[in-house]
Design an enzyme around this catalytic site. Structure first.
Site, PDB file in Angstrom:
ATOM      1  N   TYR A  34     -15.417   3.953   6.600  1.00  0.00           N
ATOM      2  CA  TYR A  34     -15.862   2.579   6.335  1.00  0.00           C
ATOM      3  C   TYR A  34     -17.314   2.293   6.710  1.00  0.00           C
ATOM      4  O   TYR A  34     -17.645   1.218   7.185  1.00  0.00           O
ATOM      5  CB  TYR A  34     -14.913   1.583   7.026  1.00  0.00           C
TER       6      TYR A  34
ATOM      7  N   HIS B  61       0.862  -1.186   0.000  1.00  0.00           N
ATOM      8  CA  HIS B  61       0.000   0.000   0.000  1.00  0.00           C
ATOM      9  C   HIS B  61       0.895   1.233   0.000  1.00  0.00           C
ATOM     10  O   HIS B  61       1.867   1.293   0.740  1.00  0.00           O
ATOM     11  CB  HIS B  61      -0.879  -0.023   1.257  1.00  0.00           C
TER      12      HIS B  61
ATOM     13  N   ASP C 159     -12.820   2.532  -1.826  1.00  0.00           N
ATOM     14  CA  ASP C 159     -12.144   2.932  -0.601  1.00  0.00           C
ATOM     15  C   ASP C 159     -12.994   3.991   0.091  1.00  0.00           C
ATOM     16  O   ASP C 159     -14.026   4.413  -0.440  1.00  0.00           O
ATOM     17  CB  ASP C 159     -10.742   3.429  -0.984  1.00  0.00           C
ATOM     18  N   HIS C 160     -12.512   4.419   1.235  1.00  0.00           N
ATOM     19  CA  HIS C 160     -13.214   5.395   2.087  1.00  0.00           C
ATOM     20  C   HIS C 160     -14.472   6.032   1.491  1.00  0.00           C
ATOM     21  O   HIS C 160     -14.418   6.689   0.446  1.00  0.00           O
ATOM     22  CB  HIS C 160     -12.284   6.555   2.443  1.00  0.00           C
TER      23      HIS C 160
ATOM     24  N   CYS D 282      -3.631   2.704  -4.565  1.00  0.00           N
ATOM     25  CA  CYS D 282      -4.602   3.464  -3.779  1.00  0.00           C
ATOM     26  C   CYS D 282      -4.669   4.880  -4.337  1.00  0.00           C
ATOM     27  O   CYS D 282      -3.741   5.677  -4.168  1.00  0.00           O
ATOM     28  CB  CYS D 282      -4.208   3.470  -2.306  1.00  0.00           C
TER      29      CYS D 282
ATOM     30  N   HIS E 174      -7.512   0.318  -4.588  1.00  0.00           N
ATOM     31  CA  HIS E 174      -8.373   1.047  -3.642  1.00  0.00           C
ATOM     32  C   HIS E 174      -8.791   2.303  -4.378  1.00  0.00           C
ATOM     33  O   HIS E 174      -7.951   3.140  -4.697  1.00  0.00           O
ATOM     34  CB  HIS E 174      -7.573   1.526  -2.433  1.00  0.00           C
TER      35      HIS E 174
HETATM   36  C1  DNO Z   1      -6.973   3.095   5.523  1.00  0.00           C
HETATM   37  C2  DNO Z   1      -6.282   1.996   4.836  1.00  0.00           C
HETATM   38  C3  DNO Z   1      -4.916   1.680   5.413  1.00  0.00           C
HETATM   39  C4  DNO Z   1      -4.433   0.370   4.818  1.00  0.00           C
HETATM   40  C5  DNO Z   1      -3.075  -0.032   5.258  1.00  0.00           C
HETATM   41  C6  DNO Z   1      -2.595  -1.199   4.437  1.00  0.00           C
HETATM   42  O1  DNO Z   1      -8.125   3.275   5.328  1.00  0.00           O
HETATM   43  O2  DNO Z   1      -6.193   2.220   3.474  1.00  0.00           O
HETATM   44  O3  DNO Z   1      -4.998   1.585   6.790  1.00  0.00           O
HETATM   45  O4  DNO Z   1      -5.293  -0.648   5.177  1.00  0.00           O
HETATM   46  O5  DNO Z   1      -2.172   1.007   5.137  1.00  0.00           O
HETATM   47  O6  DNO Z   1      -1.554  -1.829   5.096  1.00  0.00           O
END
Ligand code: DNO
Length: 344
Positions: free
Chosen positions: A320, A196, A306-307, A234, A261
């Site tokens: 989340y 990541h 993602d988020h 990401c 992501h």
């Molecule tokens: C946050 C996530 C991070 C991710 C870690 C992967 O929302 O994208 O905490 O899970 O960095 O190791």
């Protein structure tokens, strides 16, 4: 691509059956949360998670994350035992059908934000980052929203001291050492490692951050060419770095992107940003162009929205909650379907 959804295990307030109801959801991205960092994930714990997913008819092919112990990042003598343990966890996960492991190599802190609930005019709220505000804080006495404060202030101080001798080069060498140590287990288990990016992609409190840009990836694949060494693309983390050309990177590294992501940012300053709904028009990242680059370059990995924001009165785990991530999944499903069909 396979659409997935992050699920925080049995303690998650979102039931698996709700996740299953989101169209095109192939599986969840989850983890064993109660094993101290550095110890082996025993098969019984993995089996328990897997059986919950099986019952819900959701796959468990992606783990986020198997955390990397700080001693490995610091290159301490204890690292060999810790890397052996990590390799055993990889082998154990392989036995339960896991295909991809997301991890990061950020010293001490994972993602950093200054607010978890920045209100928008429409009544929703989301995470945001203000650089000046973060820099005004004392890292030795940090109480950041969302940060899980796993260290006592004393431990945190000691750890920050230890990092004083660790340059970017040293940290990178320690990453390469770690990857070389686990690649044989990945070859055996058929598991792809997906690092990541650092979030946000710049140094923090004098701590080096090394997975931030195109240059980082070129260096990484040069140093460890094994195909099991790959990335989690990401968009939010990389996109916070205005210097990153995301559609270009998506295309260039598509064959190494095992996990994507996808999220949106609205810039509000040189380094500051607020997270937004996934749609391209909602922020400053061209989500359409990124997905198009991925598809055209033959991307065949896992995707997760993602988020998300908190919408419709939901007070979910920051980033989340259920609703906005479900909307994000629906939007991304549409983009992928349209671009895939038009590319045939
Ligand atoms: C946050 C996530 C991070 C991710 C870690 C992967 O929302 O994208 O905490 O899970 O960095 O190791």
């Amino acid at each position: 691509m396979k659409m997935t959804f992050r699920w925080y295990g049995e303690k998650d307030s979102i039931p698996l059956k709700y996740i299953k109801q989101i169209p095109n959801m192939s599986g969840v991205v989850t983890a064993v949360y109660d094993v101290p960092v550095g110890q082996v994930w025993e098969k019984e714990k993995i089996a328990r998670l897997k059986s919950l997913c099986d019952e819900a008819e959701l796959e468990m092919e992606v783990i986020e994350s198997v955390p990397v112990h700080e001693d490995i990042k610091l290159g301490k003598p204890t690292r060999d035992t810790l890397i052996k343990n990590y390799a055993e966890t990889i082998r154990n996960l392989g036995q339960y059908g896991v295909k991809c492991i997301c991890y990061n190599f950020m010293p001490v802190f994972d993602w950093l934000r200054t607010s978890l609930k920045t209100p928008a005019k429409d009544g929703s709220n989301s995470l945001s980052y203000n650089h000046a505000e973060l820099m005004s804080l004392d890292p030795k006495n940090l109480h950041l929203p969302g940060w899980d404060e796993s260290y006592t202030p004393k431990e945190l101080n000691a750890l920050l001291e230890e990092y004083k001798g660790v340059s970017h080069e040293k940290l990178f060498d320690n990453l390469v050492y770690f990857l070389n140590g686990i690649m044989p287990a990945c070859d055996e288990a058929g598991i792809n490692m997906a690092i990541h990016p650092d979030d946000p992609p710049w140094d923090m409190f004098g701590l080096p951050r090394i997975i931030t840009s195109e240059e980082s990836y070129d260096k990484l694949f040069d140093a460890v060419p094994n195909k099991h060494n790959g990335i989690t693309f990401c968009t939010g983390s990389l996109g916070a770095g205005r210097f990153n050309d995301l559609p270009k990177m998506a295309s260039k590294y598509a064959s190494r992107i095992y996990f994507a992501h996808i999220r949106q940012l609205k810039y509000c300053g040189d380094k500051d940003f607020t997270e937004a709904g996934h749609l391209t028009a909602s922020g400053d990242l061209d989500i359409y162009a990124i997905v198009k680059s991925l598809v055209k370059a033959g991307f065949d990995g896992y995707v997760r929205p993602d988020h998300g924001r908190n919408i419709w009165g939901e007070d979910g785990k920051p980033g989340y909650g259920l609703y906005d991530r479900a909307l994000g999944a629906a939007y991304l499903n549409g983009l992928f379907e349209a671009i895939e069909k038009e590319s045939k």
